[in-house]
Scaffold this active site. Sequence first.
Site, PDB file in Angstrom:
ATOM      1  N   GLU A 193      11.885   2.742  14.584  1.00  0.00           N
ATOM      2  CA  GLU A 193      11.017   3.823  14.110  1.00  0.00           C
ATOM      3  C   GLU A 193       9.755   3.827  14.945  1.00  0.00           C
ATOM      4  O   GLU A 193       9.620   3.045  15.887  1.00  0.00           O
ATOM      5  CB  GLU A 193      10.693   3.644  12.630  1.00  0.00           C
ATOM      6  CG  GLU A 193      10.119   2.283  12.273  1.00  0.00           C
ATOM      7  CD  GLU A 193      10.077   2.027  10.769  1.00  0.00           C
ATOM      8  OE1 GLU A 193      10.115   2.987   9.990  1.00  0.00           O
ATOM      9  OE2 GLU A 193       9.993   0.843  10.388  1.00  0.00           O
ATOM     10  N   LEU A 246      11.102   1.469   7.301  1.00  0.00           N
ATOM     11  CA  LEU A 246      10.485   1.899   6.059  1.00  0.00           C
ATOM     12  C   LEU A 246      11.279   3.057   5.476  1.00  0.00           C
ATOM     13  O   LEU A 246      11.704   3.958   6.197  1.00  0.00           O
ATOM     14  CB  LEU A 246       9.038   2.345   6.314  1.00  0.00           C
ATOM     15  CG  LEU A 246       8.273   2.788   5.070  1.00  0.00           C
ATOM     16  CD1 LEU A 246       8.019   1.606   4.139  1.00  0.00           C
ATOM     17  CD2 LEU A 246       6.956   3.449   5.463  1.00  0.00           C
ATOM     18  N   LYS A 259       6.501  -1.927   1.932  1.00  0.00           N
ATOM     19  CA  LYS A 259       5.316  -1.342   2.573  1.00  0.00           C
ATOM     20  C   LYS A 259       4.116  -2.270   2.376  1.00  0.00           C
ATOM     21  O   LYS A 259       3.250  -2.042   1.522  1.00  0.00           O
ATOM     22  CB  LYS A 259       5.041   0.049   2.016  1.00  0.00           C
ATOM     23  CG  LYS A 259       4.117   0.894   2.889  1.00  0.00           C
ATOM     24  CD  LYS A 259       4.108   2.329   2.411  1.00  0.00           C
ATOM     25  CE  LYS A 259       3.140   3.183   3.217  1.00  0.00           C
ATOM     26  NZ  LYS A 259       3.593   3.383   4.623  1.00  0.00           N
ATOM     27  N   TYR A 318       0.833  -1.206   0.000  1.00  0.00           N
ATOM     28  CA  TYR A 318       0.000   0.000   0.000  1.00  0.00           C
ATOM     29  C   TYR A 318       0.866   1.254   0.000  1.00  0.00           C
ATOM     30  O   TYR A 318       2.071   1.205   0.255  1.00  0.00           O
ATOM     31  CB  TYR A 318      -0.946   0.002   1.195  1.00  0.00           C
ATOM     32  CG  TYR A 318      -0.319   0.383   2.520  1.00  0.00           C
ATOM     33  CD1 TYR A 318      -0.497   1.650   3.059  1.00  0.00           C
ATOM     34  CD2 TYR A 318       0.457  -0.532   3.244  1.00  0.00           C
ATOM     35  CE1 TYR A 318       0.063   2.003   4.279  1.00  0.00           C
ATOM     36  CE2 TYR A 318       1.013  -0.192   4.462  1.00  0.00           C
ATOM     37  CZ  TYR A 318       0.819   1.075   4.974  1.00  0.00           C
ATOM     38  OH  TYR A 318       1.379   1.424   6.174  1.00  0.00           O
ATOM     39  N   ARG A 343      -7.920 -20.859  -0.966  1.00  0.00           N
ATOM     40  CA  ARG A 343      -6.801 -20.535  -0.075  1.00  0.00           C
ATOM     41  C   ARG A 343      -5.651 -21.502  -0.303  1.00  0.00           C
ATOM     42  O   ARG A 343      -5.806 -22.718  -0.160  1.00  0.00           O
ATOM     43  CB  ARG A 343      -7.255 -20.584   1.382  1.00  0.00           C
ATOM     44  CG  ARG A 343      -6.190 -20.132   2.374  1.00  0.00           C
ATOM     45  CD  ARG A 343      -6.747 -20.092   3.795  1.00  0.00           C
ATOM     46  NE  ARG A 343      -5.753 -19.572   4.739  1.00  0.00           N
ATOM     47  CZ  ARG A 343      -4.835 -20.321   5.342  1.00  0.00           C
ATOM     48  NH1 ARG A 343      -4.789 -21.625   5.104  1.00  0.00           N
ATOM     49  NH2 ARG A 343      -3.967 -19.764   6.181  1.00  0.00           N
ATOM     50  N   ARG A 361       8.301   4.196  -4.651  1.00  0.00           N
ATOM     51  CA  ARG A 361       8.361   3.211  -3.566  1.00  0.00           C
ATOM     52  C   ARG A 361       7.373   2.083  -3.808  1.00  0.00           C
ATOM     53  O   ARG A 361       7.654   0.910  -3.505  1.00  0.00           O
ATOM     54  CB  ARG A 361       8.100   3.876  -2.220  1.00  0.00           C
ATOM     55  CG  ARG A 361       8.261   2.917  -1.040  1.00  0.00           C
ATOM     56  CD  ARG A 361       8.205   3.625   0.295  1.00  0.00           C
ATOM     57  NE  ARG A 361       6.916   4.267   0.515  1.00  0.00           N
ATOM     58  CZ  ARG A 361       6.639   5.019   1.589  1.00  0.00           C
ATOM     59  NH1 ARG A 361       7.562   5.230   2.515  1.00  0.00           N
ATOM     60  NH2 ARG A 361       5.447   5.572   1.734  1.00  0.00           N
TER      61      ARG A 361
END
Length: 285
Positions: free
Chosen positions: A180, A205, A148, A33, A101, A52
């Site tokens: 972070e 990140l 991310k 995302y 799945r 990114r």
Amino acid sequence: MQRIVYINGEYVPESEAKVSIFDRGFLFSDAVYEVTAVLDGKLIDNAGHLARLERSCAELELTLPVSGDQLTEIQRELIKRNGLTEGGIYLQLSRGNAGDRDFAFPENTAPTLVLFSQARALIDCPKAAKGMKVISIPDIRWKRRDIKTVGLLAPCLAKQAALAAGASDAWLIEEGYVTEGSSNNAYIVTEQGKIITRPLSNDILHGITRASLLQLAEDAQLEVEERNFTIEEAYAAKEAFVSSATTFVWPVIEIDGQAIGEGKPGPIAQKLREIYIKVAQAAAV
């Protein structure tokens, strides 16, 4: 009036947006995302967020179904349709609906691309003006924090622990050093006025706002050192602050109940926030 969202090539009211229960983003967090800030109806640091996103996709062998230019136009259309002037655009790309799945990557599966807008105050924000309190807790996340992904349960637990302790956020600790915040990059300022932040690696990140801030700090002739720092160093810091796409810069005035500096937003954090907003607005698309 319902918010209009984008899903797989269509703009629909949010109540009509549907994703399969077999989507791998839902079953495995097999998705990435981005969140891009919006000021004055324009996208902030958009090129950095798109770059990114492409990197995250490459690391996970995900296929972007549209180009960067097309993503920009989709975001602009959402801004227009929702009358968004200030807030953000959330983008999520999953590997898609596998039909059932299974841990193994499916073959020939169309990815699921979703975007939606969120209205929120970014400029006139209490935490920016008054500062925020944080706590420190162990970093229990996976080892590829540079990607991310939507696997955000550990950051959610960290944020919830902070709220339960009367703070706004948590700084994560690994092997004695701050990595972070739960959803932001962390910085301290020494008594000598030097900005310290952890260097880029798989451990954090690669913040788009972080990159812009470090360049702006250099332009403003502020000294920056990228190195690991301990929570004890943070307690003794003159200032502390965080950065992210939709916070820009928020001062940290207390860590684990200990006041940082004078216990109020410091001049360097305030200066960087002011400069960043000014430059970002001028370069917005």
